[in-house]
Design a protein around this motif. Structure first.
Motif, PDB file in Angstrom:
ATOM      1  N   LYS A  72      36.759  48.995  47.012  1.00  0.00           N
ATOM      2  CA  LYS A  72      36.652  47.555  47.142  1.00  0.00           C
ATOM      3  C   LYS A  72      36.787  46.953  45.753  1.00  0.00           C
ATOM      4  N   ARG A 105      43.516  42.074  51.441  1.00  0.00           N
ATOM      5  CA  ARG A 105      42.488  41.096  51.082  1.00  0.00           C
ATOM      6  C   ARG A 105      41.703  40.715  52.334  1.00  0.00           C
ATOM      7  N   ALA A 147      36.744  40.729  49.722  1.00  0.00           N
ATOM      8  CA  ALA A 147      37.263  41.406  48.534  1.00  0.00           C
ATOM      9  C   ALA A 147      38.628  41.980  48.895  1.00  0.00           C
ATOM     10  N   TYR A 151      36.522  43.292  43.593  1.00  0.00           N
ATOM     11  CA  TYR A 151      36.303  41.863  43.408  1.00  0.00           C
ATOM     12  C   TYR A 151      37.159  41.399  42.233  1.00  0.00           C
TER      13      TYR A 151
END
Lengths: 115, 114
Positions: free
Chosen positions: B37, B109, B86, B39
Motif C-alpha cells: 500500500k 488507486r 491509497a 500513500y
C-alpha cells in the motif's frame, strides 16, 4: 521491520547535474535495493547493493548513470548522473525484512524533478 | 513486457463494503506474491504476502487469494475503511535464494468513500 530513512526527501535539479541520494537503515543488512518509480509507472529495480562488492544492475541501468556506494551494512548512496528530465522520478531504497522471506521494506523515497 | 498487470487503475468502494483488487501475472516462474500500500509522499508499505504453495492467506481485514492456474491473485479488504484509501501495488518474486527481485504491477488507486 527496519526503519529506513532517505535524504533528500525531494529536490529540483537542473539537467546535466548529478544528485546523490542517501539511504540509512537502523540495523545491519546484507542487501539493499534501489528502485525507481517514474510518473504513473510501477516500481522498477535499478540495482542490488551488497556491502563490499560491486552493485548488480538490472537490464537498462548502467553504473555510469547510476553509481552506487555501499560502504557499510547500514548505508548506501545512489547517484543520478548527468540528469535529464526523463530522470524525474521517485527513487526508493529497500531492504529485506527480518523474517527472511521475500518481503522488502521501503524507505520514504526521494522525489526528483529535473528541469 | 509487463509481467505483472493490474488492469484497474482505480476503484471506488463505500466504507464498510468489500474492496477487491486484482492482479494478473505472466511469468510462471513467480512463486511468491506480495501486496503493498502506498500513500502519497511515502514509500510502499508491505501488507500481506502469499507463497505459491497456498491459495489463501489472511491477516485481519486483508485476505489474498492466489489462483495459479489462472495466474491471478486478488486482495480482499473487508470491511473497507477510509484510511484504506491509497494506491495498492501487487508484486511478484521468483525463488532465487536471497537475491529475489520484486516485479511490481502499475498499481490500483483505491478510494473508500463515506
Amino acid at each position: 521491520s527496519a526503519v529506513i530513512s532517505q535524504k533528500p526527501s525531494r529536490d529540483i535539479c537542473q539537467r546535466g547535474t548529478s544528485l546523490t541520494i542517501q539511504c540509512q537503515v537502523d540495523s545491519q543488512v546484507t542487501m539493499m535495493f534501489w528502485y525507481r518509480q517514474q510518473p504513473g509507472q510501477s516500481l522498477t529495480l535499478i540495482a542490488t547493493a551488497n556491502q563490499g562488492s560491486e552493485a548488480t544492475y538490472e537490464s537498462g541501468f548502467v553504473i555510469d548513470k547510476f553509481p552506487i556506494s555501499r560502504p557499510n551494512l547500514t548505508f548506501s548512496t545512489l547517484t543520478v548522473s548527468n540528469m535529464s528530465p526523463e530522470d524525474s522520478s521517485i527513487y526508493l531504497c529497500s531492504v529485506y525484512g527480518e523474517s527472511g522471506e521475500y518481503e522488502q521494506y521501503f524507505g520514504p523515497g526521494t522525489r526528483l524533478t529535473v528541469t | 513486457d509487463q509481467q505483472v498487470k493490474q488492469n484497474s487503475p482505480s476503484l471506488s468502494v463505500q466504507e464498510g463494503r468489500i474492496s477487491i483488487l486484482n492482479c494478473d501475472y505472466t511469468n510462471s516462474m513467480f512463486d511468491y506474491f506480495l501486496w503493498y500500500k502506498k500513500y502519497p509522499a511515502e514509500g510502499p508499505t508491505f501488507l500481506i504476502s502469499i507463497s505459491s504453495i497456498k491459495d489463501k492467506n489472511e491477516d485481519g481485514r486483508f485476505t489474498v487469494f492466489l489462483n495459479k492456474s489462472a495466474k491471478h491473485l486478488s486482495l480482499h479488504i473487508v470491511p473497507s475503511q477510509p484510511g484504506d484509501s491509497a494506491v495498492y501495488f501487487c508484486a511478484a518474486s521468483a525463488a532465487a535464494g536471497t537475491a529475489s527481485k520484486l516485479t511490481f504491477g502499475t498499481g490500483t488507486r483505491l478510494q473508500v468513500t463515506l
